[in-house]
Design a protein around this motif. Structure first.
Motif, PDB file in Angstrom:
ATOM      1  N   GLU A  90       0.820  -1.216   0.000  1.00  0.00           N
ATOM      2  CA  GLU A  90       0.000   0.000   0.000  1.00  0.00           C
ATOM      3  C   GLU A  90       0.850   1.260   0.000  1.00  0.00           C
ATOM      4  OE1 GLU A  90      -3.108   2.666   0.079  1.00  0.00           O
ATOM      5  OE2 GLU A  90      -3.195   0.501  -0.311  1.00  0.00           O
ATOM      6  N   ILE A  91       1.891   1.298   0.829  1.00  0.00           N
ATOM      7  CA  ILE A  91       2.685   2.524   0.958  1.00  0.00           C
ATOM      8  C   ILE A  91       3.965   2.487   0.134  1.00  0.00           C
ATOM      9  CG2 ILE A  91       1.759   2.964   3.260  1.00  0.00           C
ATOM     10  CD1 ILE A  91       4.377   2.001   4.463  1.00  0.00           C
ATOM     11  N   GLY A  92       4.314   1.299  -0.398  1.00  0.00           N
ATOM     12  CA  GLY A  92       5.522   1.183  -1.201  1.00  0.00           C
ATOM     13  C   GLY A  92       6.803   1.351  -0.420  1.00  0.00           C
ATOM     14  N   GLU A  93       6.782   0.947   0.860  1.00  0.00           N
ATOM     15  CA  GLU A  93       7.949   1.122   1.728  1.00  0.00           C
ATOM     16  C   GLU A  93       8.205  -0.147   2.531  1.00  0.00           C
ATOM     17  OE1 GLU A  93       9.733   3.683   1.363  1.00  0.00           O
ATOM     18  OE2 GLU A  93       8.443   5.300   0.649  1.00  0.00           O
ATOM     19  N   THR A  94       9.438  -0.270   3.052  1.00  0.00           N
ATOM     20  CA  THR A  94       9.816  -1.430   3.856  1.00  0.00           C
ATOM     21  C   THR A  94       9.105  -1.396   5.208  1.00  0.00           C
ATOM     22  OG1 THR A  94      11.987  -1.597   2.812  1.00  0.00           O
ATOM     23  CG2 THR A  94      11.752  -2.594   4.984  1.00  0.00           C
ATOM     24  N   VAL A  95       8.591  -2.544   5.628  1.00  0.00           N
ATOM     25  CA  VAL A  95       7.844  -2.655   6.883  1.00  0.00           C
ATOM     26  C   VAL A  95       8.581  -3.610   7.820  1.00  0.00           C
ATOM     27  CG1 VAL A  95       5.656  -3.360   7.928  1.00  0.00           C
ATOM     28  CG2 VAL A  95       5.662  -2.165   5.731  1.00  0.00           C
ATOM     29  N   LEU A  96       8.686  -3.216   9.080  1.00  0.00           N
ATOM     30  CA  LEU A  96       9.452  -4.006  10.052  1.00  0.00           C
ATOM     31  C   LEU A  96       8.627  -4.295  11.294  1.00  0.00           C
ATOM     32  CD1 LEU A  96      11.512  -1.362   9.042  1.00  0.00           C
ATOM     33  CD2 LEU A  96      13.082  -3.193   9.636  1.00  0.00           C
ATOM     34  N   LEU A  97       9.011  -5.371  11.962  1.00  0.00           N
ATOM     35  CA  LEU A  97       8.403  -5.763  13.227  1.00  0.00           C
ATOM     36  C   LEU A  97       9.520  -5.865  14.262  1.00  0.00           C
ATOM     37  CD1 LEU A  97       5.536  -6.653  14.261  1.00  0.00           C
ATOM     38  CD2 LEU A  97       6.318  -9.011  13.933  1.00  0.00           C
ATOM     39  N   ALA A  98       9.347  -5.218  15.411  1.00  0.00           N
ATOM     40  CA  ALA A  98      10.378  -5.217  16.459  1.00  0.00           C
ATOM     41  C   ALA A  98       9.754  -5.591  17.792  1.00  0.00           C
ATOM     42  CB  ALA A  98      11.048  -3.850  16.552  1.00  0.00           C
ATOM     43  N   GLN A  99      10.545  -6.280  18.613  1.00  0.00           N
ATOM     44  CA  GLN A  99      10.115  -6.662  19.953  1.00  0.00           C
ATOM     45  C   GLN A  99      11.256  -6.451  20.937  1.00  0.00           C
ATOM     46  OE1 GLN A  99       8.702 -10.810  18.956  1.00  0.00           O
ATOM     47  NE2 GLN A  99       6.949 -10.160  20.175  1.00  0.00           N
ATOM     48  N   LEU A 100      10.895  -6.388  22.208  1.00  0.00           N
ATOM     49  CA  LEU A 100      11.892  -6.421  23.272  1.00  0.00           C
ATOM     50  C   LEU A 100      12.176  -7.880  23.604  1.00  0.00           C
ATOM     51  CD1 LEU A 100      10.571  -3.570  25.580  1.00  0.00           C
ATOM     52  CD2 LEU A 100      12.724  -3.562  24.309  1.00  0.00           C
ATOM     53  N   VAL A 101      13.419  -8.290  23.446  1.00  0.00           N
ATOM     54  CA  VAL A 101      13.843  -9.655  23.743  1.00  0.00           C
ATOM     55  C   VAL A 101      14.905  -9.589  24.828  1.00  0.00           C
ATOM     56  CG1 VAL A 101      14.876 -11.762  22.824  1.00  0.00           C
ATOM     57  CG2 VAL A 101      13.354 -10.393  21.391  1.00  0.00           C
ATOM     58  N   ASP A 102      14.572 -10.122  25.995  1.00  0.00           N
ATOM     59  CA  ASP A 102      15.496 -10.081  27.124  1.00  0.00           C
ATOM     60  C   ASP A 102      15.950  -8.650  27.406  1.00  0.00           C
ATOM     61  OD1 ASP A 102      16.748 -11.432  29.207  1.00  0.00           O
ATOM     62  OD2 ASP A 102      18.629 -11.587  28.122  1.00  0.00           O
ATOM     63  N   GLY A 103      15.015  -7.704  27.289  1.00  0.00           N
ATOM     64  CA  GLY A 103      15.301  -6.311  27.608  1.00  0.00           C
ATOM     65  C   GLY A 103      15.982  -5.519  26.520  1.00  0.00           C
ATOM     66  N   ARG A 104      16.163  -6.109  25.344  1.00  0.00           N
ATOM     67  CA  ARG A 104      16.818  -5.416  24.229  1.00  0.00           C
ATOM     68  C   ARG A 104      15.867  -5.339  23.039  1.00  0.00           C
ATOM     69  NH1 ARG A 104      22.601  -5.450  24.307  1.00  0.00           N
ATOM     70  NH2 ARG A 104      23.429  -6.347  26.217  1.00  0.00           N
ATOM     71  N   PRO A 105      15.843  -4.208  22.347  1.00  0.00           N
ATOM     72  CA  PRO A 105      14.997  -4.109  21.155  1.00  0.00           C
ATOM     73  C   PRO A 105      15.619  -4.873  19.990  1.00  0.00           C
ATOM     74  CG  PRO A 105      16.223  -2.072  21.470  1.00  0.00           C
ATOM     75  CD  PRO A 105      16.545  -2.948  22.643  1.00  0.00           C
ATOM     76  N   VAL A 106      14.823  -5.733  19.354  1.00  0.00           N
ATOM     77  CA  VAL A 106      15.312  -6.590  18.276  1.00  0.00           C
ATOM     78  C   VAL A 106      14.354  -6.501  17.094  1.00  0.00           C
ATOM     79  CG1 VAL A 106      15.851  -8.967  17.596  1.00  0.00           C
ATOM     80  CG2 VAL A 106      16.376  -8.183  19.917  1.00  0.00           C
ATOM     81  N   CYS A 107      14.914  -6.377  15.901  1.00  0.00           N
ATOM     82  CA  CYS A 107      14.124  -6.494  14.670  1.00  0.00           C
ATOM     83  C   CYS A 107      13.878  -7.977  14.430  1.00  0.00           C
ATOM     84  CB  CYS A 107      14.868  -5.871  13.496  1.00  0.00           C
ATOM     85  SG  CYS A 107      14.054  -6.126  11.903  1.00  0.00           S
ATOM     86  N   VAL A 108      12.615  -8.412  14.495  1.00  0.00           N
ATOM     87  CA  VAL A 108      12.317  -9.838  14.368  1.00  0.00           C
ATOM     88  C   VAL A 108      11.823 -10.219  12.975  1.00  0.00           C
ATOM     89  CG1 VAL A 108      11.874 -10.138  16.836  1.00  0.00           C
ATOM     90  CG2 VAL A 108       9.972  -9.558  15.306  1.00  0.00           C
ATOM     91  N   HIS A 109      11.389  -9.230  12.193  1.00  0.00           N
ATOM     92  CA  HIS A 109      10.903  -9.553  10.845  1.00  0.00           C
ATOM     93  C   HIS A 109      10.912  -8.300   9.982  1.00  0.00           C
ATOM     94  CE1 HIS A 109       9.144 -12.017   7.826  1.00  0.00           C
ATOM     95  NE2 HIS A 109       7.967 -11.430   7.832  1.00  0.00           N
ATOM     96  N   ARG A 110      11.027  -8.521   8.670  1.00  0.00           N
ATOM     97  CA  ARG A 110      11.037  -7.396   7.737  1.00  0.00           C
ATOM     98  C   ARG A 110      10.405  -7.824   6.424  1.00  0.00           C
ATOM     99  NH1 ARG A 110      16.742  -4.793   6.699  1.00  0.00           N
ATOM    100  NH2 ARG A 110      17.034  -6.354   5.065  1.00  0.00           N
ATOM    101  N   VAL A 111       9.580  -6.956   5.863  1.00  0.00           N
ATOM    102  CA  VAL A 111       8.980  -7.172   4.549  1.00  0.00           C
ATOM    103  C   VAL A 111       9.443  -6.034   3.648  1.00  0.00           C
ATOM    104  CG1 VAL A 111       6.849  -7.240   3.202  1.00  0.00           C
ATOM    105  CG2 VAL A 111       6.969  -8.417   5.417  1.00  0.00           C
TER     106      VAL A 111
END
Length: 253
Positions: free
Chosen positions: A101-122
């Protein structure tokens, strides 16, 4: 030593550290350094060095007679990985729809053991060069996703996190004040933006994904700043927020 050779050596060392970690199993929950070295065919001096690193990271602990076992931190990482995998499966179609829809990269991030982590990317059709890959830690006090994730913490945990990563020095005090202000805004709104904070030329918008009252992850869109004007930025923020809400409804079932 050339940079390429240094990179290969570093990757080989990292692989061997992981091999030692994976040498523990349900059937073999404890082991000496020599047993780990034998199981993985890692030289004994290197095995001692790698086990020391795993101890420093809190992933193994020494028990009786010089035998080691995994710590609860490993179990926590395993649970986080399982939860992330389930969330990725659920979020994937929404992320792909948003990227289209927006023509841009989309990411999913979570806190893992107190650290921010990129867990997925489209990736969108127009790929964007980013300095991190899925599975990597994000910079702890920069970026729209991090502001949203830290803003979702309980207040005491939020300030403990900020104190952990920003302490000492006049510049750190200025950074701390700015970050606290941005995180407070993110906590109030449930979304945030960033500009040139992690990668030069990249603007991003992020919104919180929740399961009821529980924060789950941050959904973000990373965009080349030169392509955007104020109206387009607002449009992307609205689309990211709407998609995060759709994922939140799906998470709640």
């Amino acid at each position: 030593m050339s940079e390429a050779k240094q990179a290969r050596v570093g990757a080989d060392s990292a692989r061997r550290v992981l091999e030692l970690l994976f040498a523990f199993s349900e059937d073999r929950p404890v082991a000496s350094v020599r047993e780990l070295a034998d199981r993985t065919e890692v030289p004994l001096p290197s095995a001692h060095r790698y086990v020391a690193l795993l101890r420093e990271l809190g992933l193994v602990a020494e028990g009786e007679r010089g035998r080691y076992h995994l710590t609860p931190r490993v179990a926590a990482l395993g649970r986080a990985a399982q939860a992330a995998a389930s969330l990725i499966d659920l979020a994937e179609p929404f992320m792909r729809e948003l990227a289209h829809e927006i023509g841009e990269t989309v990411l999913l991030a979570q806190l893992v053991d107190g650290r921010p982590v990129c867990v997925h990317r489209v990736e969108a059709n127009r790929r964007l060069r980013l300095s991190f890959e899925p599975g990597q830690d994000l910079p702890p006090v920069r970026g729209a996703s991090v502001k949203v994730l830290v803003g979702s913490m309980a207040e005491a945990d939020r300030f403990a996190y900020i104190d952990r990563w920003l302490s000492g020095g006049a510049d750190a005090e200025r950074q701390r004040a700015e970050f606290v202000d941005e995180v407070t805004q993110a906590a109030t709104r449930g979304w945030s933006t960033s500009s040139h904070e992690i990668d030069d030329g990249v603007w991003a918008a992020a919104s919180l994904i929740t399961e009821g009252e529980k924060p789950v992850a941050a959904l973000s869109a990373a965009c080349a700043d030169f392509r955007l004007d104020d109206d387009h930025r607002k449009y992307i923020v609205d689309q990211v927020r709407a998609t995060a809400e759709r994922i939140s409804r799906a998470v709640r079932g």
